[in-house]
Design a protein around this motif. Structure first.
Motif, PDB file in Angstrom:
ATOM      1  N   LYS A 107      10.843 -31.576  22.822  1.00  0.00           N
ATOM      2  CA  LYS A 107      10.412 -30.523  21.906  1.00  0.00           C
ATOM      3  C   LYS A 107      11.699 -29.927  21.336  1.00  0.00           C
ATOM      4  O   LYS A 107      12.484 -29.341  22.067  1.00  0.00           O
ATOM      5  N   VAL A 108      11.904 -30.105  20.049  1.00  0.00           N
ATOM      6  CA  VAL A 108      13.164 -29.746  19.414  1.00  0.00           C
ATOM      7  C   VAL A 108      13.053 -28.414  18.699  1.00  0.00           C
ATOM      8  O   VAL A 108      12.131 -28.188  17.911  1.00  0.00           O
ATOM      9  N   VAL A 109      14.017 -27.552  18.972  1.00  0.00           N
ATOM     10  CA  VAL A 109      14.190 -26.313  18.226  1.00  0.00           C
ATOM     11  C   VAL A 109      15.507 -26.465  17.481  1.00  0.00           C
ATOM     12  O   VAL A 109      16.548 -26.683  18.088  1.00  0.00           O
TER      13      VAL A 109
ATOM     14  N   LEU B   1      12.689 -29.048   5.606  1.00  0.00           N
ATOM     15  CA  LEU B   1      13.412 -30.310   5.801  1.00  0.00           C
ATOM     16  C   LEU B   1      13.571 -30.613   7.288  1.00  0.00           C
ATOM     17  O   LEU B   1      13.299 -31.724   7.744  1.00  0.00           O
ATOM     18  N   LEU B   2      13.983 -29.624   8.061  1.00  0.00           N
ATOM     19  CA  LEU B   2      14.182 -29.817   9.497  1.00  0.00           C
ATOM     20  C   LEU B   2      12.862 -30.111  10.210  1.00  0.00           C
ATOM     21  O   LEU B   2      12.814 -30.937  11.113  1.00  0.00           O
ATOM     22  N   LYS B   3      11.801 -29.463   9.784  1.00  0.00           N
ATOM     23  CA  LYS B   3      10.496 -29.747  10.384  1.00  0.00           C
ATOM     24  C   LYS B   3      10.037 -31.162  10.055  1.00  0.00           C
ATOM     25  O   LYS B   3       9.490 -31.856  10.912  1.00  0.00           O
ATOM     26  N   ARG B   4      10.278 -31.615   8.819  1.00  0.00           N
ATOM     27  CA  ARG B   4       9.931 -32.997   8.451  1.00  0.00           C
ATOM     28  C   ARG B   4      10.738 -33.996   9.265  1.00  0.00           C
ATOM     29  O   ARG B   4      10.290 -35.109   9.521  1.00  0.00           O
ATOM     30  N   GLN B   5      11.942 -33.614   9.670  1.00  0.00           N
ATOM     31  CA  GLN B   5      12.800 -34.498  10.451  1.00  0.00           C
ATOM     32  C   GLN B   5      12.475 -34.446  11.947  1.00  0.00           C
ATOM     33  O   GLN B   5      13.130 -35.108  12.736  1.00  0.00           O
ATOM     34  N   GLY B   6      11.497 -33.635  12.343  1.00  0.00           N
ATOM     35  CA  GLY B   6      11.035 -33.654  13.731  1.00  0.00           C
ATOM     36  C   GLY B   6      11.205 -32.387  14.523  1.00  0.00           C
ATOM     37  O   GLY B   6      10.800 -32.332  15.688  1.00  0.00           O
ATOM     38  N   ALA B   7      11.801 -31.357  13.945  1.00  0.00           N
ATOM     39  CA  ALA B   7      11.939 -30.099  14.685  1.00  0.00           C
ATOM     40  C   ALA B   7      10.572 -29.448  14.852  1.00  0.00           C
ATOM     41  O   ALA B   7       9.815 -29.332  13.894  1.00  0.00           O
ATOM     42  N   GLY B   8      10.271 -29.040  16.068  1.00  0.00           N
ATOM     43  CA  GLY B   8       9.015 -28.351  16.322  1.00  0.00           C
ATOM     44  C   GLY B   8       9.066 -26.902  15.890  1.00  0.00           C
ATOM     45  O   GLY B   8       8.061 -26.313  15.511  1.00  0.00           O
ATOM     46  N   ALA B   9      10.257 -26.333  15.934  1.00  0.00           N
ATOM     47  CA  ALA B   9      10.476 -24.953  15.493  1.00  0.00           C
ATOM     48  C   ALA B   9      11.870 -24.887  14.881  1.00  0.00           C
ATOM     49  O   ALA B   9      12.768 -25.629  15.268  1.00  0.00           O
ATOM     50  N   VAL B  10      12.026 -23.987  13.915  1.00  0.00           N
ATOM     51  CA  VAL B  10      13.316 -23.793  13.271  1.00  0.00           C
ATOM     52  C   VAL B  10      13.644 -22.313  13.278  1.00  0.00           C
ATOM     53  O   VAL B  10      12.815 -21.487  12.897  1.00  0.00           O
ATOM     54  N   VAL B  11      14.853 -21.999  13.725  1.00  0.00           N
ATOM     55  CA  VAL B  11      15.336 -20.622  13.755  1.00  0.00           C
ATOM     56  C   VAL B  11      16.431 -20.486  12.706  1.00  0.00           C
ATOM     57  O   VAL B  11      17.382 -21.258  12.704  1.00  0.00           O
ATOM     58  N   VAL B  12      16.273 -19.522  11.811  1.00  0.00           N
ATOM     59  CA  VAL B  12      17.289 -19.264  10.797  1.00  0.00           C
ATOM     60  C   VAL B  12      18.317 -18.323  11.404  1.00  0.00           C
ATOM     61  O   VAL B  12      17.984 -17.235  11.880  1.00  0.00           O
ATOM     62  N   ASP B  13      19.563 -18.765  11.409  1.00  0.00           N
ATOM     63  CA  ASP B  13      20.671 -18.044  12.040  1.00  0.00           C
ATOM     64  C   ASP B  13      21.139 -16.906  11.146  1.00  0.00           C
ATOM     65  O   ASP B  13      21.663 -17.117  10.070  1.00  0.00           O
ATOM     66  N   GLY B  14      20.953 -15.706  11.647  1.00  0.00           N
ATOM     67  CA  GLY B  14      21.443 -14.522  10.944  1.00  0.00           C
ATOM     68  C   GLY B  14      22.650 -13.946  11.646  1.00  0.00           C
ATOM     69  O   GLY B  14      22.985 -12.776  11.454  1.00  0.00           O
ATOM     70  N   GLY B  15      23.319 -14.738  12.471  1.00  0.00           N
ATOM     71  CA  GLY B  15      24.487 -14.275  13.217  1.00  0.00           C
ATOM     72  C   GLY B  15      24.302 -14.390  14.715  1.00  0.00           C
ATOM     73  O   GLY B  15      25.263 -14.411  15.467  1.00  0.00           O
ATOM     74  N   SER B  16      23.048 -14.458  15.162  1.00  0.00           N
ATOM     75  CA  SER B  16      22.723 -14.619  16.574  1.00  0.00           C
ATOM     76  C   SER B  16      21.343 -15.256  16.661  1.00  0.00           C
ATOM     77  O   SER B  16      20.392 -14.753  16.066  1.00  0.00           O
TER      78      SER B  16
END
Length: 158
Positions: free
Chosen positions: A4-6, A17-32
């Motif tokens: 399970k990829v984050v 794009l990341l979800k299409r490549q297989g990420a189950g969840a994506v976190v946008v980095d705002g510094g942490s």
């Protein structure tokens, strides 16, 4: 492979794009990212592949569950060391920090033809962002440095 990829990104434009490549969840980095990773996973992840390096390592160490592993393999953050590094403060109890340098021996043992065969068969998807000719190398580097590729940058020599 049952993982399970984050994934993390600095750009909200890359989430789909990341979800299409297989990420189950994506976190946008705002510094942490640690708090958001813990939120979306219900407490953290088992393993982190740290590709940026020392500039994000301390945050990555906070993303893992107890007995989790952080493997630092990238140094694209333009910093080779941590200032005032205190391992007892930086590495959570029971978390393992390791590294992989991908030196010449590892490269030479990479089954390159097998990877090419998988890409050709479509079983190993590779997202190509943009293709350049060799005389366009300056623009290719600019795109890479500005993080605009949206996939792998390919430079053709012929």
């Amino acid at each position: 492979m049952g993982c399970k990829v984050v994934s993390t990104t600095r750009s909200a434009k890359r989430v789909e794009l990341l979800k299409r490549q297989g990420a189950g969840a994506v976190v946008v980095d705002g510094g942490s990212v640690a708090e958001e990773v813990k939120r979306v996973t219900g407490g953290g992840v088992e393993k982190v592949l740290e590709l940026i390096g020392t500039t994000t390592l301390l945050d990555s160490l906070q993303c893992v569950k107890p007995r989790g592993i952080v493997c630092m393999t990238g140094i694209v953050g333009n910093s080779w060391s941590l200032r005032n590094f205190s391992p007892m403060d930086a590495i959570p109890t029971s978390v393992c920090l390791t590294s992989y340098d991908g030196g010449p021996a590892a490269f030479m043992s990479t089954p390159l033809q097998e990877l090419v065969d998988q890409i050709e068969a479509g079983t190993l998807p590779v997202s190509v962002g943009k293709t350049f000719k060799l005389d366009e190398i300056v623009e290719a580097h600019r795109m890479m440095e500005e993080n605009r590729a949206g996939g792998k940058i390919v430079v053709l020599t012929g």
